[in-house]
Scaffold this motif. Structure first.
Motif: not given
Length: 318
Positions: A105, A66, A70, A101, A95
Motif C-alpha cells: 500500500w 493488493v 491482504e 501488504t 509479495y
C-alpha cells in the motif's frame, strides 16, 4: 480430531440453547466451519493441497490484487505458489519476495509515471513526437532494485512465475528463474506505449497480450487448488482519446477473451470490478486496491468453504 469435533458440536448445542446465542446469531454449521478452517490452516504444508494464486493483468486496475492479498493473508489462506502478468506481476513478485501488504500500500503512494519511465517529460515528448521513439520503461527496473535489490526468482519466499511476449515472434516467454526485475519490467511493458525490452536476443512486451490471467503458470508450479484474482476491463469508461489509449483498449478486448478461458481452469475466481479507472491512472492505485478488499471480503466465506470441501479428507484424517 474426532473427539475434538464431537466436543465442539456438544458445546455449540449448549451455547446456542441460551438467549446469548441470539446476539450475534451463531449456528452449528458456522461453528463447525470455523473449527474445520482452523484445523486446515494448522496442517503442515505437505499434508494439505497446495494452493496457488493467479493475478491478472489490468494496469492500474490490477492494484486490486493488493486488497485481495491482504484479505487472504488476514484470513490465513495459505498461498504456496503464485503467478502474475503485468500489474499482477508487479504486485505478485513483491509479495512473493516477502513484502507485507502494508508495504505494498505504501509503495502505491509513491508510484508515478516517472517511476516507470524517465521519458514522459518535455524532452521525452519531443522524442516521441518527432523522433518516433517510444519511451523506455527502464525506471521500473530501477524501482525494483530499490524494493528488493538484485533478487532472483530462486530467492523468492513464495515460488513465482510471470510472462511476457516476444514482439518479433509472438511467442510467450515465461520467467520463473533468473533476475526478477527485468522479468517484471518486461511483463508490464505495454506495447505501443513503451519501447520493447531487449533481453537475451528477445524483444519483450506486456505478457497480457498472450496470458492475461496466468492460471496455467500456477498449475505448472504444482498447485492443486487455484484461486484467480481477476480485474476485468471496464468498457463503460470514457472512449479512448489517444493512439496509446486505443491500443490499450484493444488489449483489454483480447484480455477479456483470455479471462473467460483461463477462469474456467481455476477452482475459485474473485472478480474485482474496478470502474472508472483507466490503465495508466496511477493516482487511482489505492482506489483499485480498495475494490480488491471489498471483492475478497464478499467472497471469503465461499472461498473458505470451497477450500474445505476440496481438502476435507486431509482435514479429517489429521
Amino acid at each position: 480430531m474426532k473427539i475434538r469435533l464431537a466436543l465442539l458440536l456438544l458445546l455449540s448445542v449448549a451455547v446456542c440453547s441460551t438467549p446469548l446465542c441470539a446476539l450475534p446469531p451463531v449456528t452449528e454449521d458456522g461453528i463447525l466451519r470455523n473449527f474445520l478452517w482452523e484445523e486446515f490452516i494448522d496442517l503442515p504444508q505437505h499434508k494439505r493441497p497446495q494452493i496457488g494464486l493467479a493475478l491478472s493483468a489490468g494496469g492500474v486496475r490490477g492494484f486490486a490484487h493488493v486488497g485481495v492479498l491482504e484479505v487472504l493473508h488476514n484470513a490465513g489462506v495459505p498461498i504456496d505458489m503464485m503467478a502474475g502478468t503485468s500489474m499482477g506481476a508487479v504486485v505478485g513478485s513483491l509479495y512473493a519476495a516477502g513484502l507485507p501488504t502494508d508495504q505494498l500500500w505504501e509503495i502505491g503512494n509513491h508510484i508515478k509515471m516517472d517511476t516507470i519511465t524517465p521519458d514522459f517529460n518535455l524532452i521525452g515528448a519531443f522524442k516521441l513526437l518527432f523522433l518516433q521513439k517510444l519511451p523506455s520503461s527502464q525506471n521500473l527496473q530501477n524501482f525494483f532494485h530499490q524494493q528488493i535489490g538484485h533478487m532472483r526468482f530462486e530467492d523468492l519466499a513464495i515460488p513465482f512465475a510471470t510472462a511476457a511476449m516476444d514482439v518479433k515472434t509472438g511467442e510467450q516467454v515465461v520467467f520463473d528463474s533468473g533476475p526478477v526485475d527485468i522479468a517484471v519490467r518486461a511483463s508490464m511493458n505495454l506495447p505501443g506505449v513503451f519501447d520493447p525490452v531487449s533481453y537475451r536476443h528477445r524483444y519483450l512486451v506486456d505478457g497480457a497480450v498472450v496470458n492475461y490471467l496466468p492460471v496455467n503458470l500456477v498449475k505448472q508450479k504444482g498447485a492443486d487448488y487455484i484461486i484467480a484474482s481477476v480485474t476485468p476491463p471496464d468498457y463503460a469508461s470514457q472512449a479512448p482519446q489517444t493512439v496509446a489509449a486505443y491500443l490499450l483498449r484493444v488489449g483489454d478486448v483480447r484480455g477479456a477473451a483470455m479471462i473467460e478461458e483461463s477462469s474456467q481452469k481455476a477452482n475459485f475466481v474473485i472478480q474485482n470490478r474496478v470502474l472508472g479507472v483507466s490503465t495508466l491512472e496511477l493516482d487511482k492505485l489505492h482506489q483499485a486496491g480498495e475494490v480488491g478488499i471489498r471483492s475478497a471480503n464478499a467472497n471469503l466465506e465461499a472461498l473458505k468453504e470451497d477450500i474445505l470441501l476440496f481438502a476435507i479428507d486431509d482435514v479429517l484424517k489429521n
